[in-house]
Motif scaffolding. Structure first.
Motif, PDB file in Angstrom:
ATOM      1  N   LYS A  54     -59.626  84.861 -51.921  1.00 50.20           N
ATOM      2  CA  LYS A  54     -59.750  83.801 -52.925  1.00 50.20           C
ATOM      3  C   LYS A  54     -58.370  83.293 -53.340  1.00 50.20           C
ATOM      4  O   LYS A  54     -57.536  84.050 -53.806  1.00 50.20           O
ATOM      5  N   PRO A  55     -58.119  81.985 -53.162  1.00 53.70           N
ATOM      6  CA  PRO A  55     -56.825  81.448 -53.600  1.00 53.70           C
ATOM      7  C   PRO A  55     -56.734  81.489 -55.126  1.00 53.70           C
ATOM      8  O   PRO A  55     -57.725  81.277 -55.817  1.00 53.70           O
ATOM      9  N   ASN A  56     -55.542  81.758 -55.622  1.00 48.94           N
ATOM     10  CA  ASN A  56     -55.321  81.777 -57.064  1.00 48.94           C
ATOM     11  C   ASN A  56     -54.150  80.849 -57.389  1.00 48.94           C
ATOM     12  O   ASN A  56     -53.658  80.116 -56.519  1.00 48.94           O
ATOM     13  N   ALA A  57     -53.710  80.892 -58.637  1.00 46.33           N
ATOM     14  CA  ALA A  57     -52.629  80.008 -59.068  1.00 46.33           C
ATOM     15  C   ALA A  57     -51.349  80.243 -58.259  1.00 46.33           C
ATOM     16  O   ALA A  57     -50.603  79.301 -57.984  1.00 46.33           O
ATOM     17  N   ILE A  58     -51.115  81.478 -57.869  1.00 46.65           N
ATOM     18  CA  ILE A  58     -49.908  81.784 -57.078  1.00 46.65           C
ATOM     19  C   ILE A  58     -49.973  81.086 -55.718  1.00 46.65           C
ATOM     20  O   ILE A  58     -48.988  80.488 -55.274  1.00 46.65           O
ATOM     21  N   ALA A  59     -51.123  81.129 -55.079  1.00 41.78           N
ATOM     22  CA  ALA A  59     -51.278  80.475 -53.772  1.00 41.78           C
ATOM     23  C   ALA A  59     -51.112  78.964 -53.899  1.00 41.78           C
ATOM     24  O   ALA A  59     -50.450  78.334 -53.072  1.00 41.78           O
ATOM     25  N   TYR A  60     -51.702  78.382 -54.945  1.00 41.16           N
ATOM     26  CA  TYR A  60     -51.582  76.938 -55.140  1.00 41.16           C
ATOM     27  C   TYR A  60     -50.141  76.540 -55.475  1.00 41.16           C
ATOM     28  O   TYR A  60     -49.644  75.527 -54.976  1.00 41.16           O
ATOM     29  N   THR A  61     -49.468  77.331 -56.308  1.00 38.20           N
ATOM     30  CA  THR A  61     -48.078  77.026 -56.647  1.00 38.20           C
ATOM     31  C   THR A  61     -47.198  77.132 -55.403  1.00 38.20           C
ATOM     32  O   THR A  61     -46.288  76.316 -55.206  1.00 38.20           O
ATOM     33  N   ALA A  62     -47.481  78.095 -54.550  1.00 36.70           N
ATOM     34  CA  ALA A  62     -46.736  78.216 -53.287  1.00 36.70           C
ATOM     35  C   ALA A  62     -46.949  76.973 -52.420  1.00 36.70           C
ATOM     36  O   ALA A  62     -46.002  76.481 -51.792  1.00 36.70           O
ATOM     37  N   ALA A  63     -48.174  76.454 -52.397  1.00 39.69           N
ATOM     38  CA  ALA A  63     -48.451  75.234 -51.628  1.00 39.69           C
ATOM     39  C   ALA A  63     -47.691  74.046 -52.217  1.00 39.69           C
ATOM     40  O   ALA A  63     -47.134  73.224 -51.479  1.00 39.69           O
ATOM     41  N   ILE A  64     -47.643  73.972 -53.530  1.00 38.98           N
ATOM     42  CA  ILE A  64     -46.886  72.894 -54.194  1.00 38.98           C
ATOM     43  C   ILE A  64     -45.411  72.997 -53.815  1.00 38.98           C
ATOM     44  O   ILE A  64     -44.776  72.001 -53.463  1.00 38.98           O
ATOM     45  N   LYS A  65     -44.873  74.210 -53.856  1.00 42.42           N
ATOM     46  CA  LYS A  65     -43.468  74.415 -53.470  1.00 42.42           C
ATOM     47  C   LYS A  65     -43.239  74.007 -52.019  1.00 42.42           C
ATOM     48  O   LYS A  65     -42.196  73.438 -51.685  1.00 42.42           O
ATOM     49  N   ALA A  66     -44.199  74.303 -51.159  1.00 41.65           N
ATOM     50  CA  ALA A  66     -44.070  73.935 -49.741  1.00 41.65           C
ATOM     51  C   ALA A  66     -44.000  72.418 -49.592  1.00 41.65           C
ATOM     52  O   ALA A  66     -43.181  71.896 -48.832  1.00 41.65           O
ATOM     53  N   TRP A  67     -44.863  71.693 -50.310  1.00 40.80           N
ATOM     54  CA  TRP A  67     -44.827  70.229 -50.247  1.00 40.80           C
ATOM     55  C   TRP A  67     -43.484  69.703 -50.744  1.00 40.80           C
ATOM     56  O   TRP A  67     -42.893  68.815 -50.130  1.00 40.80           O
ATOM     57  N   ILE A  68     -42.986  70.268 -51.837  1.00 38.89           N
ATOM     58  CA  ILE A  68     -41.712  69.802 -52.393  1.00 38.89           C
ATOM     59  C   ILE A  68     -40.566  70.098 -51.419  1.00 38.89           C
ATOM     60  O   ILE A  68     -39.685  69.262 -51.214  1.00 38.89           O
ATOM     61  N   SER A  69     -40.590  71.282 -50.788  1.00 39.72           N
ATOM     62  CA  SER A  69     -39.522  71.608 -49.829  1.00 39.72           C
ATOM     63  C   SER A  69     -39.588  70.677 -48.628  1.00 39.72           C
ATOM     64  O   SER A  69     -38.561  70.340 -48.038  1.00 39.72           O
ATOM     65  N   THR A  70     -40.792  70.235 -48.271  1.00 41.79           N
ATOM     66  CA  THR A  70     -40.948  69.264 -47.191  1.00 41.79           C
ATOM     67  C   THR A  70     -40.183  67.993 -47.527  1.00 41.79           C
ATOM     68  O   THR A  70     -39.475  67.440 -46.693  1.00 41.79           O
ATOM     69  N   GLY A  71     -40.315  67.547 -48.759  1.00 46.48           N
ATOM     70  CA  GLY A  71     -39.618  66.336 -49.202  1.00 46.48           C
ATOM     71  C   GLY A  71     -38.114  66.503 -49.222  1.00 46.48           C
ATOM     72  O   GLY A  71     -37.377  65.603 -48.816  1.00 46.48           O
ATOM     73  N   LYS A  72     -37.638  67.653 -49.659  1.00 50.44           N
ATOM     74  CA  LYS A  72     -36.194  67.888 -49.715  1.00 50.44           C
ATOM     75  C   LYS A  72     -35.594  67.939 -48.321  1.00 50.44           C
ATOM     76  O   LYS A  72     -34.520  67.430 -48.086  1.00 50.44           O
ATOM     77  N   ARG A  73     -36.305  68.568 -47.389  1.00 50.91           N
ATOM     78  CA  ARG A  73     -35.810  68.612 -46.008  1.00 50.91           C
ATOM     79  C   ARG A  73     -35.801  67.216 -45.408  1.00 50.91           C
ATOM     80  O   ARG A  73     -34.919  66.846 -44.679  1.00 50.91           O
ATOM     81  N   ARG A  74     -36.826  66.466 -45.735  1.00 55.16           N
ATOM     82  CA  ARG A  74     -36.963  65.125 -45.175  1.00 55.16           C
ATOM     83  C   ARG A  74     -35.879  64.196 -45.713  1.00 55.16           C
ATOM     84  O   ARG A  74     -35.416  63.315 -45.005  1.00 55.16           O
ATOM     85  N   GLU A  75     -35.468  64.396 -46.997  1.00 52.99           N
ATOM     86  CA  GLU A  75     -34.425  63.550 -47.592  1.00 52.99           C
ATOM     87  C   GLU A  75     -33.128  63.619 -46.793  1.00 52.99           C
ATOM     88  O   GLU A  75     -32.384  62.654 -46.743  1.00 52.99           O
ATOM     89  N   SER A  76     -32.872  64.783 -46.184  1.00 53.13           N
ATOM     90  CA  SER A  76     -31.623  64.938 -45.440  1.00 53.13           C
ATOM     91  C   SER A  76     -31.634  64.138 -44.133  1.00 53.13           C
ATOM     92  O   SER A  76     -30.590  63.832 -43.593  1.00 53.13           O
ATOM     93  N   ASN A  77     -32.813  63.812 -43.641  1.00 50.38           N
ATOM     94  CA  ASN A  77     -32.921  62.952 -42.463  1.00 50.38           C
ATOM     95  C   ASN A  77     -32.902  61.511 -42.951  1.00 50.38           C
ATOM     96  O   ASN A  77     -33.820  61.084 -43.624  1.00 50.38           O
ATOM     97  N   LYS A  78     -31.891  60.798 -42.638  1.00 49.01           N
ATOM     98  CA  LYS A  78     -31.750  59.430 -43.153  1.00 49.01           C
ATOM     99  C   LYS A  78     -32.838  58.523 -42.589  1.00 49.01           C
ATOM    100  O   LYS A  78     -32.962  58.356 -41.388  1.00 49.01           O
ATOM    101  N   GLU A  79     -33.643  58.017 -43.486  1.00 52.11           N
ATOM    102  CA  GLU A  79     -34.697  57.083 -43.116  1.00 52.11           C
ATOM    103  C   GLU A  79     -34.465  55.824 -43.932  1.00 52.11           C
ATOM    104  O   GLU A  79     -33.609  55.786 -44.800  1.00 52.11           O
ATOM    105  N   THR A  80     -35.244  54.823 -43.688  1.00 47.86           N
ATOM    106  CA  THR A  80     -35.111  53.629 -44.513  1.00 47.86           C
ATOM    107  C   THR A  80     -35.523  53.978 -45.931  1.00 47.86           C
ATOM    108  O   THR A  80     -36.294  54.906 -46.161  1.00 47.86           O
TER     109      THR A  80
END
Length: 110
Positions: free
Chosen positions: A29-55
């Motif tokens: 059963k997913p709990n708040a910790i699992a969901y917060t980890a997923a949120i962190k994963a999405w945010i880290s995706t954005g930070k990694r992507r920022e380093s790749n110069k896009e328009t």
């Protein structure tokens, strides 16, 4: 590890946990910790992507997608908590992560 697809992988993992739980595996059963980890994963995706110069438009659109997904995950947590699932209570960390991400998108918009 992170990577540009960390958020999507976290979503797949959450979905698998939910499916196992529905099939009777209470330990999955997913709990708040699992969901917060997923949120962190999405945010880290954005930070990694920022380093790749896009328009600027592509970057803004992608950051909006990440912020929207983080907010959706937090809202699912809140709704489940309000429905009586105490294991889904979002923490201050969860709220701070999502509000910082939303604020970042609003700052980009001017």
């Amino acid at each position: 590890g992170g990577g540009e697809d960390a958020g999507q992988r976290a979503d797949v993992f959450l979905k698998k946990m939910e499916q196992l739980y529905i099939k009777g595996d209470n330990a999955a059963k997913p709990n708040a910790i699992a969901y917060t980890a997923a949120i962190k994963a999405w945010i880290s995706t954005g930070k990694r992507r920022e380093s790749n110069k896009e328009t600027a438009n592509e970057e803004e659109d992608y950051l909006k997608t990440i912020a929207t997904r983080a907010e959706e995950l937090m809202m699912r947590m809140c709704l489940q908590y309000l429905a009586g699932d105490r294991s889904m209570k979002p923490s201050k960390v969860t709220f701070d992560l999502v509000s910082e991400t939303l604020r970042g998108v609003n700052d980009q918009e001017g």
